[in-house]
Design an enzyme around this catalytic site. Structure first.
Site, PDB file in Angstrom:
ATOM      1  N   HIS A  14       0.871  -1.192   0.000  1.00  0.00           N
ATOM      2  CA  HIS A  14       0.000   0.000   0.000  1.00  0.00           C
ATOM      3  C   HIS A  14       0.901   1.233   0.000  1.00  0.00           C
ATOM      4  O   HIS A  14       1.475   1.591   1.027  1.00  0.00           O
ATOM      5  CB  HIS A  14      -0.915   0.018   1.237  1.00  0.00           C
ATOM      6  CG  HIS A  14      -1.882   1.166   1.238  1.00  0.00           C
ATOM      7  ND1 HIS A  14      -3.225   1.001   1.503  1.00  0.00           N
ATOM      8  CD2 HIS A  14      -1.725   2.494   0.994  1.00  0.00           C
ATOM      9  CE1 HIS A  14      -3.843   2.166   1.439  1.00  0.00           C
ATOM     10  NE2 HIS A  14      -2.939   3.106   1.133  1.00  0.00           N
ATOM     11  N   HIS A  16       1.611   5.376  -1.717  1.00  0.00           N
ATOM     12  CA  HIS A  16       1.282   6.540  -2.543  1.00  0.00           C
ATOM     13  C   HIS A  16       2.576   7.160  -3.050  1.00  0.00           C
ATOM     14  O   HIS A  16       3.400   7.623  -2.254  1.00  0.00           O
ATOM     15  CB  HIS A  16       0.522   7.583  -1.718  1.00  0.00           C
ATOM     16  CG  HIS A  16      -0.756   7.060  -1.149  1.00  0.00           C
ATOM     17  ND1 HIS A  16      -1.955   7.113  -1.831  1.00  0.00           N
ATOM     18  CD2 HIS A  16      -1.023   6.433   0.015  1.00  0.00           C
ATOM     19  CE1 HIS A  16      -2.908   6.554  -1.099  1.00  0.00           C
ATOM     20  NE2 HIS A  16      -2.367   6.126   0.030  1.00  0.00           N
ATOM     21  N   LYS A 100      -9.282  -0.436  -6.444  1.00  0.00           N
ATOM     22  CA  LYS A 100      -9.359   0.199  -5.129  1.00  0.00           C
ATOM     23  C   LYS A 100     -10.693   0.898  -4.926  1.00  0.00           C
ATOM     24  O   LYS A 100     -11.115   1.715  -5.746  1.00  0.00           O
ATOM     25  CB  LYS A 100      -8.218   1.229  -5.005  1.00  0.00           C
ATOM     26  CG  LYS A 100      -8.179   2.005  -3.686  1.00  0.00           C
ATOM     27  CD  LYS A 100      -7.696   1.157  -2.522  1.00  0.00           C
ATOM     28  CE  LYS A 100      -7.871   1.853  -1.186  1.00  0.00           C
ATOM     29  NZ  LYS A 100      -6.696   2.606  -0.776  1.00  0.00           N
ATOM     30  N   HIS A 137     -10.548   1.161   1.185  1.00  0.00           N
ATOM     31  CA  HIS A 137     -10.418   2.135   2.272  1.00  0.00           C
ATOM     32  C   HIS A 137     -11.705   1.970   3.070  1.00  0.00           C
ATOM     33  O   HIS A 137     -12.765   2.430   2.650  1.00  0.00           O
ATOM     34  CB  HIS A 137     -10.260   3.562   1.733  1.00  0.00           C
ATOM     35  CG  HIS A 137     -10.134   4.561   2.847  1.00  0.00           C
ATOM     36  ND1 HIS A 137      -8.956   5.192   3.168  1.00  0.00           N
ATOM     37  CD2 HIS A 137     -11.039   4.983   3.768  1.00  0.00           C
ATOM     38  CE1 HIS A 137      -9.144   5.968   4.222  1.00  0.00           C
ATOM     39  NE2 HIS A 137     -10.403   5.865   4.596  1.00  0.00           N
ATOM     40  N   HIS A 175      -4.851  -0.545   5.525  1.00  0.00           N
ATOM     41  CA  HIS A 175      -4.474   0.248   6.707  1.00  0.00           C
ATOM     42  C   HIS A 175      -5.461   0.119   7.864  1.00  0.00           C
ATOM     43  O   HIS A 175      -6.078   1.083   8.275  1.00  0.00           O
ATOM     44  CB  HIS A 175      -4.231   1.717   6.345  1.00  0.00           C
ATOM     45  CG  HIS A 175      -5.267   2.394   5.493  1.00  0.00           C
ATOM     46  ND1 HIS A 175      -6.618   2.209   5.633  1.00  0.00           N
ATOM     47  CD2 HIS A 175      -5.134   3.279   4.471  1.00  0.00           C
ATOM     48  CE1 HIS A 175      -7.259   2.946   4.755  1.00  0.00           C
ATOM     49  NE2 HIS A 175      -6.387   3.597   4.031  1.00  0.00           N
ATOM     50  N   ASP A 248       1.245   2.620   3.530  1.00  0.00           N
ATOM     51  CA  ASP A 248       0.390   3.778   3.319  1.00  0.00           C
ATOM     52  C   ASP A 248       1.215   5.051   3.431  1.00  0.00           C
ATOM     53  O   ASP A 248       0.711   6.068   3.914  1.00  0.00           O
ATOM     54  CB  ASP A 248      -0.796   3.785   4.295  1.00  0.00           C
ATOM     55  CG  ASP A 248      -1.817   4.855   3.951  1.00  0.00           C
ATOM     56  OD1 ASP A 248      -1.855   5.305   2.784  1.00  0.00           O
ATOM     57  OD2 ASP A 248      -2.568   5.275   4.855  1.00  0.00           O
TER      58      ASP A 248
END
Ligand code: NCD
Ligand code: ZN
Ligand code: ZN
Length: 345
Positions: A14, A16, A100, A137, A175, A248
């Protein structure tokens, strides 16, 4: 006392990376240690189809330092307009491994996300058919639901019914932050897994709120009370294979965090494996680090485990107070503090 540990090279399930000029910082930070990473698609505009995902992947690959093999695993961002055909096309294109789900309004760049969470069955069926995981999420967004309860509410009202309607669908609860989420994942079959971040293992909401508000601890889902932190620590110590490393790492420039309306996200990629190693050592569970960081993720995704290794040595080093971030700077998690473990190059 352990002074040195060697483990199979880890992956980040995970991550970004953002886009544009920021890739010059974010890509090397992860590629120095991780072989693969699940690249979150919440760009602006989001990565909604196969073509956009492959273009984004080439921009990432162009920033991988020479001599390093890094494999970005791409993800489609689910919107109200995603169709089963778009999922089939992504599967055929290669390099795109998951889809996602962001409930609209739940987190950073989620406004294009799904508005009616009750209408996901055609997507879930297509994913199950192609063996592609749905990454979630897991928070509801209703105003009347307290921010500390939003994860549990999502599991109870959205995810549990969805999983029971689609028993072969692979789901990663991303997460996770609560005992409720850990218990939910444990109670499901092997098709349901979860990622756990550094910050949710290392901190609880007191760290963020006692003695002054600390914006660099603010991420979503928000840090919870200590009994939830304890439950997450317990599952990683137990070595349960349903739980795996997902940082994350979510970089935002310093000014966007230290702000009257600060952005959500902690930047950890710069020292991801070192940060996890420290927590696992504090928990007396260094022997569980390799499973969590290097085995459980690929096993869940049905991908091969990495074949090379990394070594961490006990060599204290100080995390910089700030790091370059495009035209800006970023404040990493644990800025100015000393970390015990260092990656041996
Ligand atoms: N976790 C966060 O607090 N922020 C993430 C989005 C997300 O993963 O929810 C981001 O992109 O900044
Ligand atoms: Zn999220
Ligand atoms: Zn994220």
């Amino acid at each position: 006392m352990t002074e040195r540990i060697t483990i199979t090279r880890p992956d980040d399930w995970h991550l970004h990376l953002r886009d544009g000029a920021l890739l010059q910082h974010t890509v090397p930070a992860t590629a120095r240690v991780m072989k693969r990473a699940i690249i979150m698609p919440n760009l602006q505009p989001p990565v909604m189809n196969a073509e956009q995902a492959l273009e984004y992947r080439s921009r990432i690959l162009s920033r991988v330092p020479q001599g390093i093999h890094f494999d970005p695993l791409m993800v489609l961002y689910l919107t109200d307009h995603t169709t089963p055909d778009m999922i089939a096309e992504a599967k055929d294109a290669g390099h795109i491994v998951a889809v996602k789900l962001y409930p609209a309004g739940a987190t950073t760049n989620s406004h294009s996300g799904v508005t009616d969470l009750g209408k996901l069955d055609h997507i879930a069926s297509a994913l199950a058919e192609h063996g592609m995981p749905l990454l979630v999420h897991g928070e509801v967004t209703h105003n009347h639901v307290d921010i500390f309860d939003r994860e549990k509410e999502f599991l109870d009202t959205i995810l549990a019914p969805l999983v029971s309607r689609h028993p072969t669908l692979k789901v990663v609860v991303e997460h996770i932050t609560t005992k409720d989420a850990a218990d939910f994942v444990k109670s499901q079959g092997p098709n349901v897994g979860a990622t756990i971040t550094v910050q949710h293992l290392a901190y609880n909401r007191n760290h963020m709120l006692v003695g002054g508000i600390k914006p660099h601890f603010y991420c979503l889902p928000i840090l919870k009370r200590n009994l939830h932190q304890q439950a997450l620590q317990d599952v990683v110590v137990s070595g349960n294979a349903k739980f795996f490393l997902g940082t994350d790492s979510a970089p935002h420039a310093k000014g966007a965090k230290e702000n009257a309306c600060g952005c959500a996200g902690c930047y950890t990629a710069y020292g991801a494996i070192e940060l996890y190693a420290e927590i696992f050592e504090d928990l007396g569970a260094l022997d569980q680090l390799e499973g969590f960081a290097s085995f459980h993720g690929p096993d869940f995704y049905g991908l091969p485990r990495n074949s090379d290794e990394i070594t961490l040595v006990k060599q204290p080093w100080q995390v910089p107070a700030e790091m370059p971030f495009g035209q800006d700077v970023i404040v990493p998690l644990r800025a100015g503090e000393t970390l015990r473990w260092k990656l041996e190059y």
